[in-house]
Design a protein around this motif. Structure first.
Motif, short mmCIF file in Angstrom:
data_model
loop_
_atom_site.label_atom_id
_atom_site.label_comp_id
_atom_site.label_asym_id
_atom_site.label_seq_id
_atom_site.Cartn_x
_atom_site.Cartn_y
_atom_site.Cartn_z
N PRO A 19 11.56 8.00 -0.59
CA PRO A 19 12.36 6.84 -0.22
C PRO A 19 11.58 5.55 -0.50
CG PRO A 19 12.23 8.42 1.60
CD PRO A 19 11.26 8.85 0.56
N LYS A 20 12.29 4.52 -0.90
CA LYS A 20 11.64 3.26 -1.28
C LYS A 20 10.85 2.66 -0.12
CE LYS A 20 12.51 -1.09 -3.59
NZ LYS A 20 13.51 -1.94 -4.24
N ASP A 21 11.25 2.90 1.10
CA ASP A 21 10.57 2.27 2.24
C ASP A 21 9.14 2.75 2.45
OD1 ASP A 21 11.57 4.75 3.10
OD2 ASP A 21 11.82 4.07 5.15
N ILE A 22 8.72 3.86 1.86
CA ILE A 22 7.33 4.31 1.99
C ILE A 22 6.54 4.12 0.69
CG2 ILE A 22 7.82 5.92 3.87
CD1 ILE A 22 7.61 8.21 1.82
N LEU A 23 7.15 3.46 -0.27
CA LEU A 23 6.52 3.26 -1.58
C LEU A 23 5.16 2.59 -1.49
CD1 LEU A 23 6.58 3.27 -4.68
CD2 LEU A 23 7.85 1.12 -4.56
N ASN A 24 5.06 1.49 -0.76
CA ASN A 24 3.80 0.74 -0.72
C ASN A 24 2.66 1.56 -0.13
OD1 ASN A 24 4.77 -1.54 -1.99
ND2 ASN A 24 5.44 -2.48 -0.08
N LYS A 25 2.93 2.32 0.92
CA LYS A 25 1.88 3.15 1.52
C LYS A 25 1.37 4.17 0.51
CE LYS A 25 0.66 6.28 5.23
NZ LYS A 25 -0.74 5.90 5.08
N ILE A 26 2.28 4.86 -0.16
CA ILE A 26 1.87 5.89 -1.11
C ILE A 26 1.16 5.26 -2.31
CG2 ILE A 26 2.70 7.67 -2.68
CD1 ILE A 26 4.80 8.35 -0.59
N LYS A 27 1.67 4.14 -2.81
CA LYS A 27 1.01 3.49 -3.95
C LYS A 27 -0.41 3.06 -3.59
CE LYS A 27 3.17 0.85 -6.90
NZ LYS A 27 4.03 -0.17 -7.53
N ASN A 28 -0.60 2.54 -2.40
CA ASN A 28 -1.94 2.11 -1.97
C ASN A 28 -2.87 3.29 -1.75
OD1 ASN A 28 -1.36 -0.64 -2.04
ND2 ASN A 28 -0.65 -0.66 0.07
N ASP A 29 -2.36 4.37 -1.19
CA ASP A 29 -3.20 5.52 -0.86
C ASP A 29 -3.47 6.42 -2.07
OD1 ASP A 29 -3.19 4.61 1.73
OD2 ASP A 29 -1.89 6.20 2.51
N LEU A 30 -2.47 6.66 -2.91
CA LEU A 30 -2.58 7.69 -3.95
C LEU A 30 -2.67 7.15 -5.37
CD1 LEU A 30 -0.10 10.37 -2.57
CD2 LEU A 30 -2.57 10.16 -2.20
N LYS A 31 -2.42 5.88 -5.58
CA LYS A 31 -2.58 5.23 -6.89
C LYS A 31 -1.88 5.96 -8.04
CE LYS A 31 -5.85 2.43 -5.13
NZ LYS A 31 -5.47 2.16 -3.78
N PRO A 32 -0.55 6.08 -7.99
CA PRO A 32 0.16 6.72 -9.10
C PRO A 32 0.01 5.89 -10.38
CG PRO A 32 1.71 5.64 -7.64
CD PRO A 32 0.36 5.56 -6.97
N HIS A 33 0.15 6.56 -11.51
CA HIS A 33 0.05 5.88 -12.80
C HIS A 33 1.32 5.12 -13.15
CE1 HIS A 33 -2.94 9.32 -13.67
NE2 HIS A 33 -3.59 8.26 -13.22
N HIS A 34 2.47 5.62 -12.69
CA HIS A 34 3.76 4.98 -12.98
C HIS A 34 4.69 5.14 -11.77
CE1 HIS A 34 2.71 4.80 -17.23
NE2 HIS A 34 2.39 6.08 -17.15
N SER A 35 5.62 4.21 -11.65
CA SER A 35 6.69 4.33 -10.65
C SER A 35 7.94 3.67 -11.20
CB SER A 35 6.28 3.70 -9.32
OG SER A 35 6.09 2.31 -9.45
N PHE A 36 9.09 4.28 -10.89
CA PHE A 36 10.35 3.73 -11.35
C PHE A 36 11.49 4.30 -10.50
CE2 PHE A 36 8.81 7.09 -14.11
CZ PHE A 36 9.83 8.03 -14.07
N PRO A 37 12.66 3.65 -10.50
CA PRO A 37 13.78 4.16 -9.72
C PRO A 37 14.15 5.59 -10.14
CG PRO A 37 14.24 1.94 -10.51
CD PRO A 37 12.97 2.39 -11.18
N ALA A 38 14.45 6.40 -9.16
CA ALA A 38 14.79 7.80 -9.44
C ALA A 38 16.30 7.98 -9.43
CB ALA A 38 14.17 8.70 -8.39
#
Length: 79
Positions: free
Chosen positions: A58-77
């Protein structure tokens, strides 16, 4: 309808798929520890030497996961 984001990690080399599968184990462990909702997850072999692991969240947890796990890419699913 819930906004969903797909987060992707890329791996290269002869063992790329094996590494992507192993990485996904750690992502799932993290989500259980942090009590985060993962809508979908998996791996995909792009070519003989390139694979990805991914999660859809869900978009509402995006920032936490991006900060913690550092994905290479993100985009709408579209899942």
């Amino acid at each position: 309808m819930e906004n969903k984001i797909k987060l992707v990690w890329r791996f290269s080399g002869i063992n790329a798929l094996q590494i992507a599968n192993h990485h996904l184990v750690h992502i799932n462990e993290y989500s259980e520890k942090e009590n985060l909702k993962i809508i979908n997850s998996g791996t995909q072999e792009i070519s003989e030497f390139s694979s990805i692991s991914f999660i859809v969240v869900p978009k509402d947890i995006l920032n936490k996961i991006k900060n913690d796990l550092k994905p290479h890419h993100s985009f709408p699913a579209n899942d």
